[in-house]
Design an enzyme around this catalytic site. Structure first.
Site, PDB file in Angstrom:
ATOM      1  N   HIS A 168       0.875  -1.199   0.000  1.00 18.20           N
ATOM      2  CA  HIS A 168       0.000   0.000   0.000  1.00 18.20           C
ATOM      3  C   HIS A 168       0.902   1.236   0.000  1.00 18.20           C
ATOM      4  CE1 HIS A 168      -3.766   2.215   1.524  1.00 18.20           C
ATOM      5  NE2 HIS A 168      -2.844   3.139   1.272  1.00 18.20           N
ATOM      6  N   HIS A 173       1.561   5.394  -1.634  1.00 17.90           N
ATOM      7  CA  HIS A 173       1.187   6.589  -2.411  1.00 17.90           C
ATOM      8  C   HIS A 173       2.437   7.182  -3.046  1.00 17.90           C
ATOM      9  CE1 HIS A 173      -2.909   6.809  -0.711  1.00 17.90           C
ATOM     10  NE2 HIS A 173      -2.323   6.271   0.348  1.00 17.90           N
ATOM     11  N   LYS A 195      -9.266  -0.453  -5.905  1.00 17.39           N
ATOM     12  CA  LYS A 195      -9.297   0.193  -4.596  1.00 17.39           C
ATOM     13  C   LYS A 195     -10.661   0.815  -4.319  1.00 17.39           C
ATOM     14  CE  LYS A 195      -8.010   2.218  -0.807  1.00 17.39           C
ATOM     15  NZ  LYS A 195      -6.801   2.642  -0.159  1.00 17.39           N
ATOM     16  N   HIS A 248     -10.391   0.803   1.864  1.00 22.33           N
ATOM     17  CA  HIS A 248     -10.219   1.768   2.944  1.00 22.33           C
ATOM     18  C   HIS A 248     -11.422   1.585   3.866  1.00 22.33           C
ATOM     19  CE1 HIS A 248      -8.780   5.709   4.666  1.00 22.33           C
ATOM     20  NE2 HIS A 248      -9.972   5.541   5.242  1.00 22.33           N
ATOM     21  N   HIS A 276      -4.462  -0.824   5.972  1.00 18.35           N
ATOM     22  CA  HIS A 276      -4.060  -0.014   7.128  1.00 18.35           C
ATOM     23  C   HIS A 276      -5.008  -0.181   8.318  1.00 18.35           C
ATOM     24  CE1 HIS A 276      -6.934   2.593   5.170  1.00 18.35           C
ATOM     25  NE2 HIS A 276      -6.067   3.096   4.321  1.00 18.35           N
ATOM     26  N   ASP A 330       1.467   2.538   3.547  1.00 21.18           N
ATOM     27  CA  ASP A 330       0.635   3.734   3.395  1.00 21.18           C
ATOM     28  C   ASP A 330       1.492   4.993   3.502  1.00 21.18           C
ATOM     29  OD1 ASP A 330      -1.623   5.184   2.868  1.00 21.18           O
ATOM     30  OD2 ASP A 330      -2.458   5.047   4.890  1.00 21.18           O
TER      31      ASP A 330
END
Ligand code: DOR
Ligand code: ZN
Length: 349
Positions: free
Chosen positions: A18, A20, A104, A141, A179, A252
């Site tokens: 995960h 970004h 996602k 999420h 997460h 994350d």
């Protein structure tokens, strides 16, 4: 009894399930940092505008690769951002053609750039059924966005009100709860029989909500889902060090410039890409579970995604305190690196 202390271990090269990487100048700065440390990473699609179609995911992957040194072995594993209008045929084709690894799901309004996410979960059922048919995993999420639900309860309520019904109606769907931050999520994953796993971030293994709020507000510890009470952090550590293959690393790592973090309405995210492995080694070492680190960082993730572990290995050595930079510079401004609040002794070679 004197416990013998390991000072050197060799593990398979880790993956980040995960991550970004953003886009543009920010991506130019952060992508090479993850690529130097991890074999693969699941790349989050919450750009603005989001990465919704297979063609957009493919173009984004090209931009990521162009930001890396030519000799890199790093493989970005792309995702598409699920909307209520997503095209199941397009997602299926992107999966079949090896453009995406997962889809996602952001509940609308749950976090950074989630406005195009899902408000009506019944509407996406046909897409989820198609994904289950073809084995395309769903990364979730897991927070409700109802303003009446306390922010510290949003994960637990999501499990009861959204995830359980979805998994009951589409039991063959492969789901990764991303997460996770609560005992509720740990228990839910542990009690499941199949098709469910969870990623745990580095920072949620280290901070609880006191770190954010006690003795002055610490914007660099603010992320979503927000860190919970200490008992929840302990449950996450227990899950991570257990060797249970349903729990694996998803950092994350979510870079925001300091100017976007340090303001009256600051952005959510901790930037852990560069010191994650040192931080994790410290957590596992203190728990006396260095022998379980490799499962968490390098083996359990590929197993759930039906991929082989990376071919390469990395050596971790324990020695003098390792100092990481406290920030990195980007053309958009500096990004503060996550501070675990304790000295790090494990170096990655
Ligand atoms: O802290 C977070 N930051 N949590 C998320 O879910 C999104 C991420 C981001 O994109 O900044
Ligand atoms: Zn994220």
């Amino acid at each position: 009894m004197i416990k013998q202390r390991l000072d050197r271990i060799i593990i398979r090269q880790p993956d980040d399930w995960h991550l970004h990487l953003r886009d543009g100048a920010m991506m130019q700065a952060v992508a090479p940092l993850s690529a130097a440390r991890f074999g693969r990473a699941i790349i989050m699609p919450n750009l603005s505008p989001p990465v919704v179609t297979g063609a957009q995911a493919s173009a984004y992957r090209d931009r990521i690769m162009a930001s890396l040194p030519a000799e890199t072995n790093f493989r970005p594993l792309m995702t598409c951002y699920l909307t209520e209008d997503s095209d199941a045929d397009d997602l299926a084709a992107a999966y079949r053609n090896d453009i995406i690894t997962a889809v996602k799901l952001y509940p609308a309004g749950s976090t950074t750039n989630s406005a195009s996410g899902i408000a009506n979960f019944d509407k996406i059922r046909p897409i989820l059924e198609r994904m289950a048919d073809i084995g395309l995993p769903l990364c979730v999420h897991g927070e409700v966005t109802d303003p009446d639900v306390d922010i510290f309860d949003r994960e637990a309520v999501f499990i009861d009100k959204v995830l359980k019904p979805i998994r009951k109606k589409v039991p063959d769907l492969k789901v990764i709860m991303e997460h996770i931050t609560t005992t509720d999520a740990v228990d839910y994953v542990r009690d499941s029989r199949s098709n469910l796993a969870a990623t745990i971030t580095t920072h949620h293994l280290i901070i609880n909500r006191n770190h954010i709020l006690a003795g002055g507000i610490k914007p660099h510890y603010y992320c979503l889902p927000v860190a919970k009470r200490e008992k929840h952090r302990i449950a996450l550590v227990q899950a991570a060090i257990s060797g249970d293959k349903r729990f694996f690393l998803g950092t994350d790592s979510a870079p925001h410039t300091d100017s976007n973090k340090l303001q009256s309405c600051g952005c959510a995210g901790c930037f852990t890409a560069i010191n994650t492995i040192s931080c994790l080694a410290e957590v596992f070492d203190v728990a006396g579970k260095m022998d379980k680190l490799e499962s968490f960082t390098s083996l359990a993730g590929p197993r759930f995604y039906d991929l082989a572990p990376n071919k390469g290995f990395v050596t971790l050595t324990r020695g003098d305190v390792v100092v990481h930079p406290d920030h990195i510079n980007t053309a958009d401004g500096p990004i503060t690196v996550f501070d675990p609040g304790f000295p790090l002794h494990w170096r990655v070679e």
